[in-house]
Design a protein around this motif. Sequence first.
Motif, PDB file in Angstrom:
ATOM      1  N   ALA A   1       0.834  -1.209   0.000  1.00 31.36           N
ATOM      2  CA  ALA A   1       0.000   0.000   0.000  1.00 31.36           C
ATOM      3  C   ALA A   1       0.868   1.259   0.000  1.00 31.36           C
ATOM      4  CB  ALA A   1      -0.943  -0.003   1.202  1.00 31.36           C
ATOM      5  N   GLN A   2       1.961   1.249   0.762  1.00 40.02           N
ATOM      6  CA  GLN A   2       2.856   2.407   0.793  1.00 40.02           C
ATOM      7  C   GLN A   2       3.426   2.682  -0.596  1.00 40.02           C
ATOM      8  OE1 GLN A   2       3.415   4.366   3.727  1.00 40.02           O
ATOM      9  NE2 GLN A   2       1.628   3.106   4.190  1.00 40.02           N
ATOM     10  N   CYS A   3       3.861   1.632  -1.274  1.00 39.10           N
ATOM     11  CA  CYS A   3       4.398   1.782  -2.627  1.00 39.10           C
ATOM     12  C   CYS A   3       3.334   2.298  -3.583  1.00 39.10           C
ATOM     13  CB  CYS A   3       4.967   0.462  -3.125  1.00 39.10           C
ATOM     14  SG  CYS A   3       6.384  -0.120  -2.175  1.00 39.10           S
ATOM     15  N   CYS A   4       2.124   1.783  -3.450  1.00 39.27           N
ATOM     16  CA  CYS A   4       1.021   2.239  -4.296  1.00 39.27           C
ATOM     17  C   CYS A   4       0.737   3.721  -4.074  1.00 39.27           C
ATOM     18  CB  CYS A   4      -0.240   1.416  -4.035  1.00 39.27           C
ATOM     19  SG  CYS A   4      -0.131  -0.290  -4.591  1.00 39.27           S
ATOM     20  N   HIS A   5       0.744   4.153  -2.816  1.00 39.23           N
ATOM     21  CA  HIS A   5       0.537   5.578  -2.514  1.00 39.23           C
ATOM     22  C   HIS A   5       1.578   6.435  -3.230  1.00 39.23           C
ATOM     23  CE1 HIS A   5      -2.428   4.594   0.412  1.00 39.23           C
ATOM     24  NE2 HIS A   5      -1.636   4.392   1.438  1.00 39.23           N
ATOM     25  N   ALA A   6       2.848   6.046  -3.105  1.00 39.09           N
ATOM     26  CA  ALA A   6       3.928   6.839  -3.694  1.00 39.09           C
ATOM     27  C   ALA A   6       3.846   6.860  -5.220  1.00 39.09           C
ATOM     28  CB  ALA A   6       5.283   6.299  -3.233  1.00 39.09           C
ATOM     29  N   VAL A   7       3.553   5.701  -5.824  1.00 43.16           N
ATOM     30  CA  VAL A   7       3.446   5.624  -7.280  1.00 43.16           C
ATOM     31  C   VAL A   7       2.263   6.455  -7.781  1.00 43.16           C
ATOM     32  CG1 VAL A   7       2.944   4.055  -9.207  1.00 43.16           C
ATOM     33  CG2 VAL A   7       4.679   3.453  -7.512  1.00 43.16           C
ATOM     34  N   ALA A   8       1.125   6.372  -7.092  1.00 43.52           N
ATOM     35  CA  ALA A   8      -0.034   7.174  -7.491  1.00 43.52           C
ATOM     36  C   ALA A   8       0.274   8.661  -7.359  1.00 43.52           C
ATOM     37  CB  ALA A   8      -1.251   6.795  -6.644  1.00 43.52           C
ATOM     38  N   ALA A   9       0.922   9.041  -6.268  1.00 50.48           N
ATOM     39  CA  ALA A   9       1.231  10.451  -6.040  1.00 50.48           C
ATOM     40  C   ALA A   9       2.182  10.993  -7.106  1.00 50.48           C
ATOM     41  CB  ALA A   9       1.836  10.639  -4.641  1.00 50.48           C
ATOM     42  N   VAL A  10       3.232  10.246  -7.427  1.00 54.56           N
ATOM     43  CA  VAL A  10       4.200  10.739  -8.398  1.00 54.56           C
ATOM     44  C   VAL A  10       3.578  10.767  -9.800  1.00 54.56           C
ATOM     45  CG1 VAL A  10       5.482   8.649  -9.109  1.00 54.56           C
ATOM     46  CG2 VAL A  10       6.700  10.779  -8.757  1.00 54.56           C
ATOM     47  N   GLY A  11       2.698   9.815 -10.091  1.00 55.97           N
ATOM     48  CA  GLY A  11       1.991   9.832 -11.376  1.00 55.97           C
ATOM     49  C   GLY A  11       1.099  11.051 -11.511  1.00 55.97           C
ATOM     50  N   HIS A  12       0.469  11.437 -10.418  1.00 56.01           N
ATOM     51  CA  HIS A  12      -0.387  12.631 -10.417  1.00 56.01           C
ATOM     52  C   HIS A  12       0.455  13.905 -10.500  1.00 56.01           C
ATOM     53  CE1 HIS A  12      -3.729  15.256  -9.460  1.00 56.01           C
ATOM     54  NE2 HIS A  12      -2.985  15.796  -8.513  1.00 56.01           N
ATOM     55  N   LEU A  13       1.506  13.983  -9.676  1.00 56.62           N
ATOM     56  CA  LEU A  13       2.339  15.195  -9.638  1.00 56.62           C
ATOM     57  C   LEU A  13       2.986  15.505 -10.979  1.00 56.62           C
ATOM     58  CD1 LEU A  13       4.141  14.655  -6.207  1.00 56.62           C
ATOM     59  CD2 LEU A  13       2.503  16.476  -6.757  1.00 56.62           C
ATOM     60  N   TYR A  14       3.382  14.461 -11.700  1.00 52.41           N
ATOM     61  CA  TYR A  14       4.105  14.651 -12.961  1.00 52.41           C
ATOM     62  C   TYR A  14       3.311  14.132 -14.154  1.00 52.41           C
ATOM     63  CZ  TYR A  14       7.612  15.735  -9.569  1.00 52.41           C
ATOM     64  OH  TYR A  14       8.274  16.308  -8.504  1.00 52.41           O
ATOM     65  N   ALA A  15       1.998  14.227 -14.069  1.00 55.99           N
ATOM     66  CA  ALA A  15       1.106  13.709 -15.120  1.00 55.99           C
ATOM     67  C   ALA A  15       1.368  14.351 -16.480  1.00 55.99           C
ATOM     68  CB  ALA A  15      -0.358  13.909 -14.718  1.00 55.99           C
ATOM     69  N   ALA A  16       1.792  15.609 -16.485  1.00 53.20           N
ATOM     70  CA  ALA A  16       2.024  16.305 -17.750  1.00 53.20           C
ATOM     71  C   ALA A  16       3.447  16.119 -18.284  1.00 53.20           C
ATOM     72  CB  ALA A  16       1.731  17.800 -17.578  1.00 53.20           C
ATOM     73  N   ASP A  17       4.305  15.492 -17.503  1.00 53.82           N
ATOM     74  CA  ASP A  17       5.686  15.261 -17.930  1.00 53.82           C
ATOM     75  C   ASP A  17       5.694  14.367 -19.175  1.00 53.82           C
ATOM     76  OD1 ASP A  17       8.740  14.992 -17.094  1.00 53.82           O
ATOM     77  OD2 ASP A  17       8.000  12.993 -17.627  1.00 53.82           O
ATOM     78  N   PRO A  18       6.478  14.715 -20.195  1.00 49.60           N
ATOM     79  CA  PRO A  18       6.461  13.926 -21.438  1.00 49.60           C
ATOM     80  C   PRO A  18       6.781  12.440 -21.237  1.00 49.60           C
ATOM     81  CG  PRO A  18       7.614  15.998 -21.787  1.00 49.60           C
ATOM     82  CD  PRO A  18       7.334  15.916 -20.315  1.00 49.60           C
ATOM     83  N   ASP A  19       7.730  12.114 -20.374  1.00 53.83           N
ATOM     84  CA  ASP A  19       8.044  10.701 -20.140  1.00 53.83           C
ATOM     85  C   ASP A  19       6.886   9.988 -19.441  1.00 53.83           C
ATOM     86  OD1 ASP A  19      10.584  10.734 -21.318  1.00 53.83           O
ATOM     87  OD2 ASP A  19      11.577  11.271 -19.435  1.00 53.83           O
ATOM     88  N   THR A  20       6.227  10.668 -18.519  1.00 49.68           N
ATOM     89  CA  THR A  20       5.081  10.073 -17.825  1.00 49.68           C
ATOM     90  C   THR A  20       3.942   9.822 -18.811  1.00 49.68           C
ATOM     91  OG1 THR A  20       5.718  11.188 -15.771  1.00 49.68           O
ATOM     92  CG2 THR A  20       3.456  10.364 -15.910  1.00 49.68           C
ATOM     93  N   VAL A  21       3.684  10.800 -19.675  1.00 47.16           N
ATOM     94  CA  VAL A  21       2.639  10.651 -20.693  1.00 47.16           C
ATOM     95  C   VAL A  21       2.946   9.448 -21.582  1.00 47.16           C
ATOM     96  CG1 VAL A  21       1.608  11.726 -22.739  1.00 47.16           C
ATOM     97  CG2 VAL A  21       1.983  13.088 -20.666  1.00 47.16           C
ATOM     98  N   GLU A  22       4.191   9.334 -22.013  1.00 42.88           N
ATOM     99  CA  GLU A  22       4.592   8.226 -22.884  1.00 42.88           C
ATOM    100  C   GLU A  22       4.466   6.888 -22.159  1.00 42.88           C
ATOM    101  OE1 GLU A  22       5.545   6.588 -26.405  1.00 42.88           O
ATOM    102  OE2 GLU A  22       5.300   8.742 -26.100  1.00 42.88           O
ATOM    103  N   TYR A  23       4.873   6.858 -20.907  1.00 40.15           N
ATOM    104  CA  TYR A  23       4.829   5.637 -20.099  1.00 40.15           C
ATOM    105  C   TYR A  23       3.402   5.102 -19.987  1.00 40.15           C
ATOM    106  CZ  TYR A  23       5.998   2.744 -15.959  1.00 40.15           C
ATOM    107  OH  TYR A  23       6.196   1.721 -15.053  1.00 40.15           O
ATOM    108  N   PHE A  24       2.461   6.002 -19.801  1.00 36.29           N
ATOM    109  CA  PHE A  24       1.060   5.595 -19.629  1.00 36.29           C
ATOM    110  C   PHE A  24       0.341   5.295 -20.941  1.00 36.29           C
ATOM    111  CE2 PHE A  24       1.165   7.841 -15.332  1.00 36.29           C
ATOM    112  CZ  PHE A  24       1.269   6.653 -14.639  1.00 36.29           C
ATOM    113  N   LYS A  25       1.004   5.496 -22.065  1.00 33.56           N
ATOM    114  CA  LYS A  25       0.390   5.151 -23.357  1.00 33.56           C
ATOM    115  C   LYS A  25       0.333   3.644 -23.574  1.00 33.56           C
ATOM    116  CE  LYS A  25       1.361   9.281 -26.080  1.00 33.56           C
ATOM    117  NZ  LYS A  25       2.192   9.821 -27.180  1.00 33.56           N
TER     118      LYS A  25
END
Length: 118
Positions: A27-51
């Motif tokens: 759960a702790q890891c999930c919290h951190a991953v969700a938070a970083v995905g939200h914080l950097y949602a507009a980052d080009p690498d994050t956008v590409e990763y989620f494609k």
Amino acid sequence: MSAAKLVQYIVVNGEIAKTWPKGALIAQCCHAVAAVGHLYAADPDTVEYFKDLDNMHKVVLEAPDAAKLVGLGETLQQHDVKHKVWIEQPENLPTCIALKPYPKEEVQKYMKKFKLLS
């Protein structure tokens, strides 16, 4: 950059990895991953990763203790590596760090001293 070349690192506080129930640790890891995905949602690498959700690449590592985890967070901040240190409340305990998705070669140097979580 193709999503296949991107990796997301998660580094867990090894002290809690040995003592906490697995579900609580995950759960702790999930919290951190969700938070970083939200914080950097507009980052080009994050956008590409989620494609390509079916081919995400994550590496889960272990820091020996909270001090080493906090030290990693400070190093990442000094080098402008985007991440989230998850602090469990009310204990105020650093449990894990999740980096936003990065090309492996950009961040691997910060991760080399940590072992895979087992």
